[in-house]
Each structure stands twice: as C-alpha cells, then as structure tokens.
Scaffold this motif. Sequence first.
Motif, PDB file in Angstrom:
ATOM      1  N   THR A 162      73.300   7.445 113.443  1.00  0.00           N
ATOM      2  CA  THR A 162      73.591   7.437 114.878  1.00  0.00           C
ATOM      3  C   THR A 162      74.776   8.341 115.193  1.00  0.00           C
ATOM      4  OG1 THR A 162      72.726   5.191 115.126  1.00  0.00           O
ATOM      5  CG2 THR A 162      74.260   5.955 116.818  1.00  0.00           C
ATOM      6  N   LEU A 163      75.843   8.215 114.441  1.00  0.00           N
ATOM      7  CA  LEU A 163      77.042   9.008 114.714  1.00  0.00           C
ATOM      8  C   LEU A 163      76.816  10.495 114.453  1.00  0.00           C
ATOM      9  CD1 LEU A 163      79.571   6.443 113.286  1.00  0.00           C
ATOM     10  CD2 LEU A 163      79.406   7.179 115.680  1.00  0.00           C
ATOM     11  N   TYR A 164      76.061  10.831 113.415  1.00  0.00           N
ATOM     12  CA  TYR A 164      75.778  12.247 113.159  1.00  0.00           C
ATOM     13  C   TYR A 164      74.858  12.833 114.235  1.00  0.00           C
ATOM     14  CZ  TYR A 164      78.379  12.452 108.841  1.00  0.00           C
ATOM     15  OH  TYR A 164      79.410  12.447 107.923  1.00  0.00           O
ATOM     16  N   HIS A 165      73.929  12.039 114.762  1.00  0.00           N
ATOM     17  CA  HIS A 165      73.121  12.506 115.896  1.00  0.00           C
ATOM     18  C   HIS A 165      74.005  12.718 117.127  1.00  0.00           C
ATOM     19  CE1 HIS A 165      69.105  12.823 114.488  1.00  0.00           C
ATOM     20  NE2 HIS A 165      68.811  11.533 114.423  1.00  0.00           N
ATOM     21  N   ALA A 166      74.931  11.802 117.370  1.00  0.00           N
ATOM     22  CA  ALA A 166      75.829  11.958 118.525  1.00  0.00           C
ATOM     23  C   ALA A 166      76.666  13.224 118.381  1.00  0.00           C
ATOM     24  CB  ALA A 166      76.723  10.731 118.663  1.00  0.00           C
ATOM     25  N   LYS A 167      77.173  13.467 117.185  1.00  0.00           N
ATOM     26  CA  LYS A 167      77.952  14.690 116.942  1.00  0.00           C
ATOM     27  C   LYS A 167      77.092  15.930 117.194  1.00  0.00           C
ATOM     28  CE  LYS A 167      78.889  16.483 112.859  1.00  0.00           C
ATOM     29  NZ  LYS A 167      79.428  16.761 111.523  1.00  0.00           N
ATOM     30  N   ALA A 168      75.850  15.912 116.725  1.00  0.00           N
ATOM     31  CA  ALA A 168      74.939  17.041 116.923  1.00  0.00           C
ATOM     32  C   ALA A 168      74.678  17.288 118.410  1.00  0.00           C
ATOM     33  CB  ALA A 168      73.627  16.812 116.183  1.00  0.00           C
ATOM     34  N   ALA A 169      74.556  16.224 119.193  1.00  0.00           N
ATOM     35  CA  ALA A 169      74.358  16.382 120.642  1.00  0.00           C
ATOM     36  C   ALA A 169      75.573  17.027 121.291  1.00  0.00           C
ATOM     37  CB  ALA A 169      74.062  15.024 121.281  1.00  0.00           C
ATOM     38  N   LEU A 170      76.766  16.632 120.862  1.00  0.00           N
ATOM     39  CA  LEU A 170      77.987  17.251 121.390  1.00  0.00           C
ATOM     40  C   LEU A 170      78.039  18.735 121.032  1.00  0.00           C
ATOM     41  CD1 LEU A 170      80.442  14.364 120.519  1.00  0.00           C
ATOM     42  CD2 LEU A 170      79.840  15.121 122.843  1.00  0.00           C
ATOM     43  N   ARG A 171      77.681  19.072 119.814  1.00  0.00           N
ATOM     44  CA  ARG A 171      77.643  20.478 119.382  1.00  0.00           C
ATOM     45  C   ARG A 171      76.614  21.259 120.195  1.00  0.00           C
ATOM     46  NH1 ARG A 171      82.332  20.358 117.343  1.00  0.00           N
ATOM     47  NH2 ARG A 171      82.598  19.707 115.174  1.00  0.00           N
ATOM     48  N   ALA A 172      75.436  20.662 120.417  1.00  0.00           N
ATOM     49  CA  ALA A 172      74.382  21.329 121.188  1.00  0.00           C
ATOM     50  C   ALA A 172      74.825  21.595 122.633  1.00  0.00           C
ATOM     51  CB  ALA A 172      73.102  20.496 121.170  1.00  0.00           C
ATOM     52  N   ALA A 173      75.717  20.737 123.147  1.00  0.00           N
ATOM     53  CA  ALA A 173      76.235  20.913 124.507  1.00  0.00           C
ATOM     54  C   ALA A 173      77.384  21.928 124.548  1.00  0.00           C
ATOM     55  CB  ALA A 173      76.693  19.580 125.067  1.00  0.00           C
ATOM     56  N   GLY A 174      77.774  22.438 123.379  1.00  0.00           N
ATOM     57  CA  GLY A 174      78.800  23.472 123.326  1.00  0.00           C
ATOM     58  C   GLY A 174      80.168  23.041 122.845  1.00  0.00           C
ATOM     59  N   TYR A 175      80.325  21.783 122.447  1.00  0.00           N
ATOM     60  CA  TYR A 175      81.635  21.339 121.985  1.00  0.00           C
ATOM     61  C   TYR A 175      81.944  21.962 120.626  1.00  0.00           C
ATOM     62  CZ  TYR A 175      85.690  18.563 120.903  1.00  0.00           C
ATOM     63  OH  TYR A 175      86.975  18.188 120.583  1.00  0.00           O
ATOM     64  N   GLN A 176      83.137  22.571 120.502  1.00  0.00           N
ATOM     65  CA  GLN A 176      83.510  23.270 119.272  1.00  0.00           C
ATOM     66  C   GLN A 176      84.705  22.640 118.558  1.00  0.00           C
ATOM     67  OE1 GLN A 176      84.033  27.370 120.400  1.00  0.00           O
ATOM     68  NE2 GLN A 176      81.876  27.622 120.884  1.00  0.00           N
ATOM     69  N   GLY A 177      85.276  21.600 119.138  1.00  0.00           N
ATOM     70  CA  GLY A 177      86.444  20.959 118.536  1.00  0.00           C
ATOM     71  C   GLY A 177      86.084  20.017 117.396  1.00  0.00           C
ATOM     72  N   GLU A 178      87.065  19.260 116.971  1.00  0.00           N
ATOM     73  CA  GLU A 178      86.900  18.301 115.884  1.00  0.00           C
ATOM     74  C   GLU A 178      86.200  17.040 116.393  1.00  0.00           C
ATOM     75  OE1 GLU A 178      89.689  15.957 112.600  1.00  0.00           O
ATOM     76  OE2 GLU A 178      90.604  16.731 114.425  1.00  0.00           O
ATOM     77  N   VAL A 179      85.276  16.507 115.599  1.00  0.00           N
ATOM     78  CA  VAL A 179      84.599  15.250 115.924  1.00  0.00           C
ATOM     79  C   VAL A 179      84.808  14.294 114.752  1.00  0.00           C
ATOM     80  CG1 VAL A 179      82.421  14.103 116.503  1.00  0.00           C
ATOM     81  CG2 VAL A 179      82.847  16.447 117.291  1.00  0.00           C
ATOM     82  N   ILE A 180      85.408  13.149 115.051  1.00  0.00           N
ATOM     83  CA  ILE A 180      85.582  12.075 114.071  1.00  0.00           C
ATOM     84  C   ILE A 180      84.992  10.801 114.676  1.00  0.00           C
ATOM     85  CG2 ILE A 180      87.623  13.152 113.047  1.00  0.00           C
ATOM     86  CD1 ILE A 180      89.318  11.012 114.495  1.00  0.00           C
ATOM     87  N   SER A 181      84.990   9.724 113.922  1.00  0.00           N
ATOM     88  CA  SER A 181      84.397   8.490 114.457  1.00  0.00           C
ATOM     89  C   SER A 181      85.133   7.247 113.978  1.00  0.00           C
ATOM     90  CB  SER A 181      82.908   8.413 114.084  1.00  0.00           C
ATOM     91  OG  SER A 181      82.741   8.419 112.686  1.00  0.00           O
ATOM     92  N   ARG A 182      84.991   6.192 114.771  1.00  0.00           N
ATOM     93  CA  ARG A 182      85.562   4.887 114.502  1.00  0.00           C
ATOM     94  C   ARG A 182      84.544   3.818 114.881  1.00  0.00           C
ATOM     95  NH1 ARG A 182      88.328   7.894 112.308  1.00  0.00           N
ATOM     96  NH2 ARG A 182      90.519   8.330 112.564  1.00  0.00           N
ATOM     97  N   SER A 183      84.572   2.710 114.164  1.00  0.00           N
ATOM     98  CA  SER A 183      83.713   1.574 114.521  1.00  0.00           C
ATOM     99  C   SER A 183      84.439   0.279 114.234  1.00  0.00           C
ATOM    100  CB  SER A 183      82.380   1.619 113.753  1.00  0.00           C
ATOM    101  OG  SER A 183      82.587   1.458 112.373  1.00  0.00           O
ATOM    102  N   LEU A 184      83.979  -0.768 114.870  1.00  0.00           N
ATOM    103  CA  LEU A 184      84.518  -2.099 114.594  1.00  0.00           C
ATOM    104  C   LEU A 184      84.234  -2.477 113.147  1.00  0.00           C
ATOM    105  CD1 LEU A 184      85.699  -4.862 115.533  1.00  0.00           C
ATOM    106  CD2 LEU A 184      83.346  -5.498 116.110  1.00  0.00           C
ATOM    107  N   ILE A 185      83.017  -2.171 112.682  1.00  0.00           N
ATOM    108  CA  ILE A 185      82.530  -2.664 111.387  1.00  0.00           C
ATOM    109  C   ILE A 185      81.960  -1.532 110.527  1.00  0.00           C
ATOM    110  CG2 ILE A 185      80.994  -4.340 110.283  1.00  0.00           C
ATOM    111  CD1 ILE A 185      80.617  -5.488 113.199  1.00  0.00           C
ATOM    112  N   ARG A 186      82.170  -1.644 109.222  1.00  0.00           N
ATOM    113  CA  ARG A 186      81.518  -0.760 108.242  1.00  0.00           C
ATOM    114  C   ARG A 186      81.032  -1.646 107.110  1.00  0.00           C
ATOM    115  NH1 ARG A 186      78.566   1.898 105.431  1.00  0.00           N
ATOM    116  NH2 ARG A 186      79.048   3.881 104.449  1.00  0.00           N
TER     117      ARG A 186
END
Length: 186
Positions: A162-186
């Motif tokens: 899910t998070l890698y798909h979200a990152k890919a969508a941001l990249r497809a929209a033109g975002y070029q900065g850093e993308v990291i992630s956080r969650s309540l649970i792992r």
Amino acid sequence: MAQFELIDQQDACPGCGRGSSSTLCQDCQRWAAQGETLLHHRAWFRYTAPMKAFIQQYKGLGDYRLHSAFADVLQLASRNQALVPIPSEPGHYARRGFDPVLGLFGHLPLALWLTKGETAVPQAQKTRAERLVTAQSFTAHLPAVVPPRIVLLDDLYTTGRTLYHAKAALRAAGYQGEVISRSLIR
C-alpha cells in the motif's frame, strides 16, 4: 497502554521498521531488488494479540470512539514536510462511516493529497502473495508548492504494498522530494 508493545527503533530494520531485525530484512531486500527506494518506514507498535484486538474493534467493528487512543503517542512535526494519510476506499468509508487512518492521525495537520479507488477485495482479506501483486489504486493531487519531504501515514504496515503504491502515485503526479512512511503498527 501497557498491553501494547512499542518497537525498539534501535533494533528495527532500517528499511521497514520491523522489530528485532537491525539489518535489512528479507522484505526490504526484495523491495530494493525490484528497484524501489526504501521508505525508511517506522511504526510505533508491534502487531501483537492486544493490538490485533484493538484494530478489530476499531476498524473491523467500526468503534470510532477508539480513534484518539494513541493521539498522545502519534506525534510528528509538520515543519518542512507534509503528513499525507493513506485514504480508505470510498466503499469502506461508506460502510464504516469513518476513515480509520484519518481518525488515528486527525489531530495532526494532514495533507489530503491521495485518493483511493475501489478494489475487488480488501487488503485484510488477501494473502501475503495476493497483497504483493495488488494493482495500483491511488491517485495523487499535489498543490502548486510542496515541501521537500512527504511522510505517508497508515494504520498498519504488513507487506508495504500500500505504501509503495502511494509513493508511486505521488511520483506519477510529479513529486520529486523525499518520501518516508510511518504507521501505528508493524
């Protein structure tokens, strides 16, 4: 709170935050082998039996009263970064009556830049192998000015799909900065 187990960040995978894995875990090695830049994900808690019970009550049974249970713990700075939650599918939102990720992180200044389309089967009902081959269902809509970092927020990191798909969508929209992630649970 005592029944929930915090993840020791000093003993966590540097790629996904999996506890008790201070070197790059097999999942992250697989993501890297596929050409992904790792998310340097971090989570607050392990997915233990008490946390599973919490998630079942909150998401599964739709008990929105639990949305603020971790608000004191789920704190992130928003300076020079956008806090972007992973949205629910419209059908899930309609059935549940709320978005669980927005509930958990709603006390923070969120940037609602992602939308999620409907999928045939919810992630929770898929096997690990099925999750990993799930098709892209996110679209990103960025503002004219974006910060140098985006922090994706989710309730639970299982495979990372899910998070890698979200990152890919941001990249497809033109975002070029850093993308990291956080969650309540792992």
